[in-house]
Design a protein around this motif. Structure first.
Motif, PDB file in Angstrom:
ATOM      1  N   TRP A 388     -12.893 -15.863 -31.892  1.00  0.00           N
ATOM      2  CA  TRP A 388     -13.850 -14.836 -32.300  1.00  0.00           C
ATOM      3  C   TRP A 388     -14.153 -13.869 -31.162  1.00  0.00           C
ATOM      4  CZ3 TRP A 388     -18.237 -17.771 -35.393  1.00  0.00           C
ATOM      5  CH2 TRP A 388     -17.651 -18.466 -36.455  1.00  0.00           C
ATOM      6  N   GLY A 389     -13.937 -14.298 -29.923  1.00  0.00           N
ATOM      7  CA  GLY A 389     -14.285 -13.463 -28.782  1.00  0.00           C
ATOM      8  C   GLY A 389     -15.750 -13.623 -28.420  1.00  0.00           C
ATOM      9  N   GLN A 390     -16.216 -12.795 -27.515  1.00  0.00           N
ATOM     10  CA  GLN A 390     -17.585 -12.893 -27.027  1.00  0.00           C
ATOM     11  C   GLN A 390     -18.574 -12.311 -28.039  1.00  0.00           C
ATOM     12  OE1 GLN A 390     -18.508 -11.990 -22.964  1.00  0.00           O
ATOM     13  NE2 GLN A 390     -16.415 -12.357 -22.262  1.00  0.00           N
ATOM     14  N   LEU A 391     -19.771 -12.878 -28.039  1.00  0.00           N
ATOM     15  CA  LEU A 391     -20.828 -12.416 -28.933  1.00  0.00           C
ATOM     16  C   LEU A 391     -21.348 -11.060 -28.466  1.00  0.00           C
ATOM     17  CD1 LEU A 391     -22.748 -13.028 -31.318  1.00  0.00           C
ATOM     18  CD2 LEU A 391     -24.265 -14.149 -29.665  1.00  0.00           C
ATOM     19  N   LEU A 392     -21.513 -10.135 -29.400  1.00  0.00           N
ATOM     20  CA  LEU A 392     -21.948  -8.783 -29.065  1.00  0.00           C
ATOM     21  C   LEU A 392     -23.333  -8.441 -29.587  1.00  0.00           C
ATOM     22  CD1 LEU A 392     -18.627  -6.848 -29.832  1.00  0.00           C
ATOM     23  CD2 LEU A 392     -19.455  -7.608 -27.594  1.00  0.00           C
ATOM     24  N   SER A 393     -23.763  -9.081 -30.664  1.00  0.00           N
ATOM     25  CA  SER A 393     -25.005  -8.646 -31.319  1.00  0.00           C
ATOM     26  C   SER A 393     -25.960  -9.804 -31.549  1.00  0.00           C
ATOM     27  CB  SER A 393     -24.686  -7.992 -32.668  1.00  0.00           C
ATOM     28  OG  SER A 393     -24.550  -8.967 -33.688  1.00  0.00           O
ATOM     29  N   PRO A 394     -27.235  -9.485 -31.766  1.00  0.00           N
ATOM     30  CA  PRO A 394     -28.140 -10.500 -32.309  1.00  0.00           C
ATOM     31  C   PRO A 394     -27.856 -10.685 -33.796  1.00  0.00           C
ATOM     32  CG  PRO A 394     -29.292  -8.416 -32.057  1.00  0.00           C
ATOM     33  CD  PRO A 394     -27.897  -8.203 -31.533  1.00  0.00           C
ATOM     34  N   VAL A 395     -28.642 -11.498 -34.458  1.00  0.00           N
ATOM     35  CA  VAL A 395     -28.547 -11.625 -35.912  1.00  0.00           C
ATOM     36  C   VAL A 395     -29.335 -10.473 -36.519  1.00  0.00           C
ATOM     37  CG1 VAL A 395     -28.967 -13.095 -37.909  1.00  0.00           C
ATOM     38  CG2 VAL A 395     -28.391 -14.129 -35.699  1.00  0.00           C
ATOM     39  N   VAL A 396     -28.653  -9.632 -37.290  1.00  0.00           N
ATOM     40  CA  VAL A 396     -29.275  -8.399 -37.775  1.00  0.00           C
ATOM     41  C   VAL A 396     -29.091  -8.258 -39.283  1.00  0.00           C
ATOM     42  CG1 VAL A 396     -28.989  -7.198 -35.579  1.00  0.00           C
ATOM     43  CG2 VAL A 396     -27.159  -7.084 -37.276  1.00  0.00           C
ATOM     44  N   MET A 404     -27.853 -11.334 -43.594  1.00  0.00           N
ATOM     45  CA  MET A 404     -27.865 -11.148 -42.149  1.00  0.00           C
ATOM     46  C   MET A 404     -26.450 -11.307 -41.611  1.00  0.00           C
ATOM     47  SD  MET A 404     -31.147 -10.702 -41.811  1.00  0.00           S
ATOM     48  CE  MET A 404     -31.590 -10.851 -40.083  1.00  0.00           C
ATOM     49  N   ALA A 405     -26.200 -10.721 -40.452  1.00  0.00           N
ATOM     50  CA  ALA A 405     -24.864 -10.791 -39.853  1.00  0.00           C
ATOM     51  C   ALA A 405     -24.973 -10.862 -38.342  1.00  0.00           C
ATOM     52  CB  ALA A 405     -24.027  -9.594 -40.272  1.00  0.00           C
ATOM     53  N   ARG A 406     -23.886 -11.332 -37.752  1.00  0.00           N
ATOM     54  CA  ARG A 406     -23.772 -11.428 -36.301  1.00  0.00           C
ATOM     55  C   ARG A 406     -22.362 -10.988 -35.935  1.00  0.00           C
ATOM     56  NH1 ARG A 406     -24.883 -17.227 -33.406  1.00  0.00           N
ATOM     57  NH2 ARG A 406     -26.441 -16.537 -31.899  1.00  0.00           N
ATOM     58  N   PHE A 407     -22.247 -10.158 -34.899  1.00  0.00           N
ATOM     59  CA  PHE A 407     -20.958  -9.542 -34.595  1.00  0.00           C
ATOM     60  C   PHE A 407     -20.407 -10.026 -33.259  1.00  0.00           C
ATOM     61  CE2 PHE A 407     -23.361  -6.793 -37.378  1.00  0.00           C
ATOM     62  CZ  PHE A 407     -22.456  -6.579 -38.407  1.00  0.00           C
ATOM     63  N   TYR A 408     -19.157 -10.457 -33.304  1.00  0.00           N
ATOM     64  CA  TYR A 408     -18.402 -10.865 -32.124  1.00  0.00           C
ATOM     65  C   TYR A 408     -17.337  -9.810 -31.845  1.00  0.00           C
ATOM     66  CZ  TYR A 408     -20.503 -15.484 -32.935  1.00  0.00           C
ATOM     67  OH  TYR A 408     -21.384 -16.517 -33.122  1.00  0.00           O
ATOM     68  N   GLN A 409     -16.588  -9.995 -30.751  1.00  0.00           N
ATOM     69  CA  GLN A 409     -15.536  -9.036 -30.428  1.00  0.00           C
ATOM     70  C   GLN A 409     -14.511  -8.909 -31.556  1.00  0.00           C
ATOM     71  OE1 GLN A 409     -14.709 -10.868 -26.403  1.00  0.00           O
ATOM     72  NE2 GLN A 409     -14.110  -8.748 -25.992  1.00  0.00           N
ATOM     73  N   ASN A 410     -14.138 -10.022 -32.155  1.00  0.00           N
ATOM     74  CA  ASN A 410     -13.039 -10.005 -33.124  1.00  0.00           C
ATOM     75  C   ASN A 410     -13.451 -10.331 -34.553  1.00  0.00           C
ATOM     76  OD1 ASN A 410     -11.273  -9.581 -30.901  1.00  0.00           O
ATOM     77  ND2 ASN A 410     -11.281 -11.786 -30.507  1.00  0.00           N
ATOM     78  N   VAL A 411     -14.705 -10.710 -34.747  1.00  0.00           N
ATOM     79  CA  VAL A 411     -15.142 -11.208 -36.051  1.00  0.00           C
ATOM     80  C   VAL A 411     -16.581 -10.793 -36.315  1.00  0.00           C
ATOM     81  CG1 VAL A 411     -15.802 -13.344 -37.261  1.00  0.00           C
ATOM     82  CG2 VAL A 411     -13.587 -13.192 -36.157  1.00  0.00           C
ATOM     83  N   GLY A 412     -16.893 -10.518 -37.582  1.00  0.00           N
ATOM     84  CA  GLY A 412     -18.271 -10.399 -38.035  1.00  0.00           C
ATOM     85  C   GLY A 412     -18.592 -11.591 -38.908  1.00  0.00           C
ATOM     86  N   THR A 416     -24.376 -15.197 -46.236  1.00  0.00           N
ATOM     87  CA  THR A 416     -24.602 -14.786 -47.619  1.00  0.00           C
ATOM     88  C   THR A 416     -25.175 -15.953 -48.427  1.00  0.00           C
ATOM     89  OG1 THR A 416     -22.464 -15.472 -48.542  1.00  0.00           O
ATOM     90  CG2 THR A 416     -22.534 -13.364 -47.360  1.00  0.00           C
ATOM     91  N   ARG A 417     -25.542 -15.676 -49.665  1.00  0.00           N
ATOM     92  CA  ARG A 417     -26.047 -16.748 -50.534  1.00  0.00           C
ATOM     93  C   ARG A 417     -24.977 -17.800 -50.810  1.00  0.00           C
ATOM     94  NH1 ARG A 417     -29.385 -13.235 -55.118  1.00  0.00           N
ATOM     95  NH2 ARG A 417     -30.966 -12.381 -53.677  1.00  0.00           N
ATOM     96  N   ALA A 418     -23.723 -17.387 -50.709  1.00  0.00           N
ATOM     97  CA  ALA A 418     -22.617 -18.323 -50.941  1.00  0.00           C
ATOM     98  C   ALA A 418     -22.228 -19.067 -49.671  1.00  0.00           C
ATOM     99  CB  ALA A 418     -21.417 -17.566 -51.490  1.00  0.00           C
ATOM    100  N   GLY A 419     -22.933 -18.803 -48.583  1.00  0.00           N
ATOM    101  CA  GLY A 419     -22.612 -19.436 -47.315  1.00  0.00           C
ATOM    102  C   GLY A 419     -22.160 -18.411 -46.289  1.00  0.00           C
ATOM    103  N   PHE A 420     -21.646 -18.880 -45.170  1.00  0.00           N
ATOM    104  CA  PHE A 420     -21.191 -17.989 -44.107  1.00  0.00           C
ATOM    105  C   PHE A 420     -19.759 -17.534 -44.383  1.00  0.00           C
ATOM    106  CE2 PHE A 420     -24.683 -20.157 -42.049  1.00  0.00           C
ATOM    107  CZ  PHE A 420     -25.274 -19.130 -41.328  1.00  0.00           C
ATOM    108  N   ILE A 421     -19.556 -16.213 -44.288  1.00  0.00           N
ATOM    109  CA  ILE A 421     -18.243 -15.617 -44.550  1.00  0.00           C
ATOM    110  C   ILE A 421     -17.878 -14.722 -43.372  1.00  0.00           C
ATOM    111  CG2 ILE A 421     -16.878 -14.168 -46.099  1.00  0.00           C
ATOM    112  CD1 ILE A 421     -18.799 -14.907 -48.348  1.00  0.00           C
ATOM    113  N   ARG A 422     -16.647 -14.814 -42.909  1.00  0.00           N
ATOM    114  CA  ARG A 422     -16.181 -14.011 -41.784  1.00  0.00           C
ATOM    115  C   ARG A 422     -15.333 -12.834 -42.249  1.00  0.00           C
ATOM    116  NH1 ARG A 422     -14.889 -19.163 -40.214  1.00  0.00           N
ATOM    117  NH2 ARG A 422     -12.642 -18.762 -40.363  1.00  0.00           N
ATOM    118  N   SER A 423     -15.409 -11.770 -41.478  1.00  0.00           N
ATOM    119  CA  SER A 423     -14.546 -10.606 -41.677  1.00  0.00           C
ATOM    120  C   SER A 423     -13.985 -10.191 -40.328  1.00  0.00           C
ATOM    121  CB  SER A 423     -15.341  -9.430 -42.266  1.00  0.00           C
ATOM    122  OG  SER A 423     -15.870  -9.724 -43.531  1.00  0.00           O
ATOM    123  N   PRO A 424     -12.770  -9.637 -40.289  1.00  0.00           N
ATOM    124  CA  PRO A 424     -12.280  -9.070 -39.029  1.00  0.00           C
ATOM    125  C   PRO A 424     -13.260  -8.015 -38.524  1.00  0.00           C
ATOM    126  CG  PRO A 424     -10.534  -9.173 -40.664  1.00  0.00           C
ATOM    127  CD  PRO A 424     -11.793  -9.483 -41.388  1.00  0.00           C
TER     128      PRO A 424
END
Length: 516
Positions: A388-396, A404-412, A416-424
């Motif tokens: 995922w790389g280094q963490l860049l953001s707080p939970v926003v 809510m979301a949290r952003f890393y170098q390579n992944v967001g 969600t209500r369905a659980g945690f989902i990652r995106s590039p």
């Protein structure tokens, strides 16, 4: 509010009441129910230490501190120490200390401020800036003129460090050089880097353990008088800034929305902070922190209650950043409460020293510790993969959905209500900017998103979003999207893919056409 925080608020109210009366020369007693012991300051730092923790809270003073009556500044230092704020940011104006020539110094005001602050156990960040007329570059004017010779500035920085060894623990080189207001005649990253390098060497030669902070960049956009801090930092690195600062500083002012809510807005402080952090990582400075050496919200177009909300949000979210340094709130007191002038209404106290709501929040956070948010706790349960790389953001927040979301170098990472989902990362950034979130896992180059659409992504084709009507007739044979939906003159929309295109109209729905 917990019982512990209620007690802290009572204690803080007693502290502020004392500071109001001390400022006018009247002894104060704590109110009924608040003991002297309850408002006693915690053990202080050694005088020349400056805490680098993101939960370290302090005050940033404006130029007014040079001319304010001593009783007023002493009352604020007393308030800061009693409220368990750890640090103060004091300006040291080269133009006022050496107004005549390179051989003449007037330290009287700086001596008083440094002694009064350090004697109360407050760590000091000295922000060295402004230029004497005799040292200004040709064509530059005003108190913040560009210096003609970085070496001359370096000699002054060395004199400051020599004089205040054991009292000042950190030095910031200049203030907001990416704006003409503080760097005349125009922002100049190369020239500023020369000052930074000279100041760093000079201070380290005198006091090797001192922290030298570079940047102090304002959260602005490119204009005739300002330079975007991301590009400014990029130019600094190109000019050789690496190795000439121990920490970097940023002024993430944002008056319209909270720090967290504005994270996904283009050119908002959160986006700029993320981009600057990535530049630091790319240039080998991942271990260095970013300090918020100024942050505040003026009570001109917003209420004191809203100011309190925005400052509380900033403090809590700043704490969530692993690369964040201390916070310095600008500033202690309004110049002229209620006059409608932005610069005059940043204070945690009104002009008469009556505390605004934000003063109670800042002091309670300093007294008890900055609270941890529920969403941060939830996201901490998700162990990041090294990919995922280094963490860049707080939970926003993402849009108004409550997601809510949290952003890393390579992944967001989206909660969600369905659980945690990652995106590039490119997908996550695009979705957050639109205020939407993914519904399915990213696989085979695409994922479905809230609102009935779909996002396609590869490094070759880029990030593109289509509506549900187009997505419904798409098959893998068409490849990934190479455009978003584009409105056509006849009212249809068209999305182009690697091997064809799909149109959609209200009457016909989606129609797919292969081209290869």
């Amino acid at each position: 509010m917990t019982a512990r925080r209620r007690r802290a608020h009572l204690a803080v109210r007693a502290i502020v009441a004392s500071s109001m009366l001390v400022a006018v020369g009247v002894a104060a007693s704590p109110p009924v129910g608040v003991t002297t012991r309850s408002i006693t300051a915690a053990p202080r730092l050694v005088a020349d230490e400056v805490s680098t923790a993101p939960t370290s809270l302090g005050l940033a003073f404006p130029a007014d501190v040079y001319w304010d009556p001593r009783a007023a500044t002493v009352a604020t230092f007393d308030l800061a120490a009693a409220a368990r704020l750890k640090t103060v940011r004091l300006p040291i104006f080269w133009g006022l200390v050496q107004p005549v020539d390179a051989g003449t110094y007037d330290w009287a005001t700086v001596d008083r401020l440094v002694d009064d602050a350090s004697s109360r156990g407050l760590g000091i960040l000295a922000s060295i800036g402004s230029t004497p007329v005799w040292a200004a570059a040709p064509g530059a004017s005003g108190p913040y003129a560009k210096p003609a010779d970085p070496a001359v500035f370096g000699r002054f920085a060395a004199a400051v460090a020599q004089r205040y060894r054991g009292k000042i623990g950190a030095y910031e080189i200049w203030n907001e050089p990416n704006g003409t207001a503080f760097y005349n005649p125009a922002p100049d990253a190369v020239s500023y880097t020369g000052l930074l390098k000279a100041g760093y060497r000079a201070i380290k030669d005198v006091e090797p353990t001192a922290t030298v902070v570079g940047g102090a960049l304002g959260a602005v956009v490119d204009s005739a008088t300002t330079a975007n801090p991301v590009e400014f930092l990029r130019q600094m690195y190109a000019a050789g800034a690496a190795g000439s600062f121990d920490a970097f500083s940023f002024h993430p002012y944002q008056y319209e929305v909270t720090f967290s809510a504005g994270w996904s807005i283009p050119n908002a402080p959160g986006q700029q902070l993320t981009a600057m952090r990535q530049l630091m990582i790319a240039n080998g400075d991942s271990e260095k922190k970013i300090w918020a050496t100024e942050f505040g919200v003026p009570t001109t177009t917003i209420s004191e209650s809203r100011q309190n909300e925005m400052i509380g949000d900033f403090t809590r979210k700043w704490k969530e950043l692993p690369y964040a340094g201390p916070i310095f709130f600008f500033t202690d007191r309004d110049r002229a409460t209620g006059n409608g002038v932005v610069e005059d209404n940043f204070g945690l106290l009104r002009t008469d020293r009556y505390a605004k709501d934000a003063m109670w929040t800042v002091a309670a956070d300093a007294y008890l510790g900055v609270p941890t948010t529920d969403e941060y706790t939830r996201f901490q349960e998700q162990r990041p993969d090294p990919s995922w790389g280094q963490l860049l953001s707080p939970v926003v927040p993402v849009g108004r959905s409550g997601t809510m979301a949290r952003f890393y170098q390579n992944v967001g990472l989206f909660g969600t209500r369905a659980g945690f989902i990652r995106s590039p990362a490119p997908v996550a950034t695009r979705l957050a900017g639109l205020g939407v979130f993914p519904l399915t896992a990213f696989a085979n180059g695409y994922q479905d998103i809230a609102g009935g659409g779909r996002v396609y992504y590869s490094s070759a084709t880029g990030t593109h979003i289509v509506g549900g009507g187009v997505a419904a007739v798409w098959t893998p044979a068409y490849g990934l999207a190479v455009t978003d939906e584009v409105p056509q003159p006849d009212g249809e929309v068209r999305a182009t893919f690697e091997h064809g295109y799909i149109t959609w109209t209200v009457a016909a729905g989606g129609v797919a056409t292969r081209t290869s």
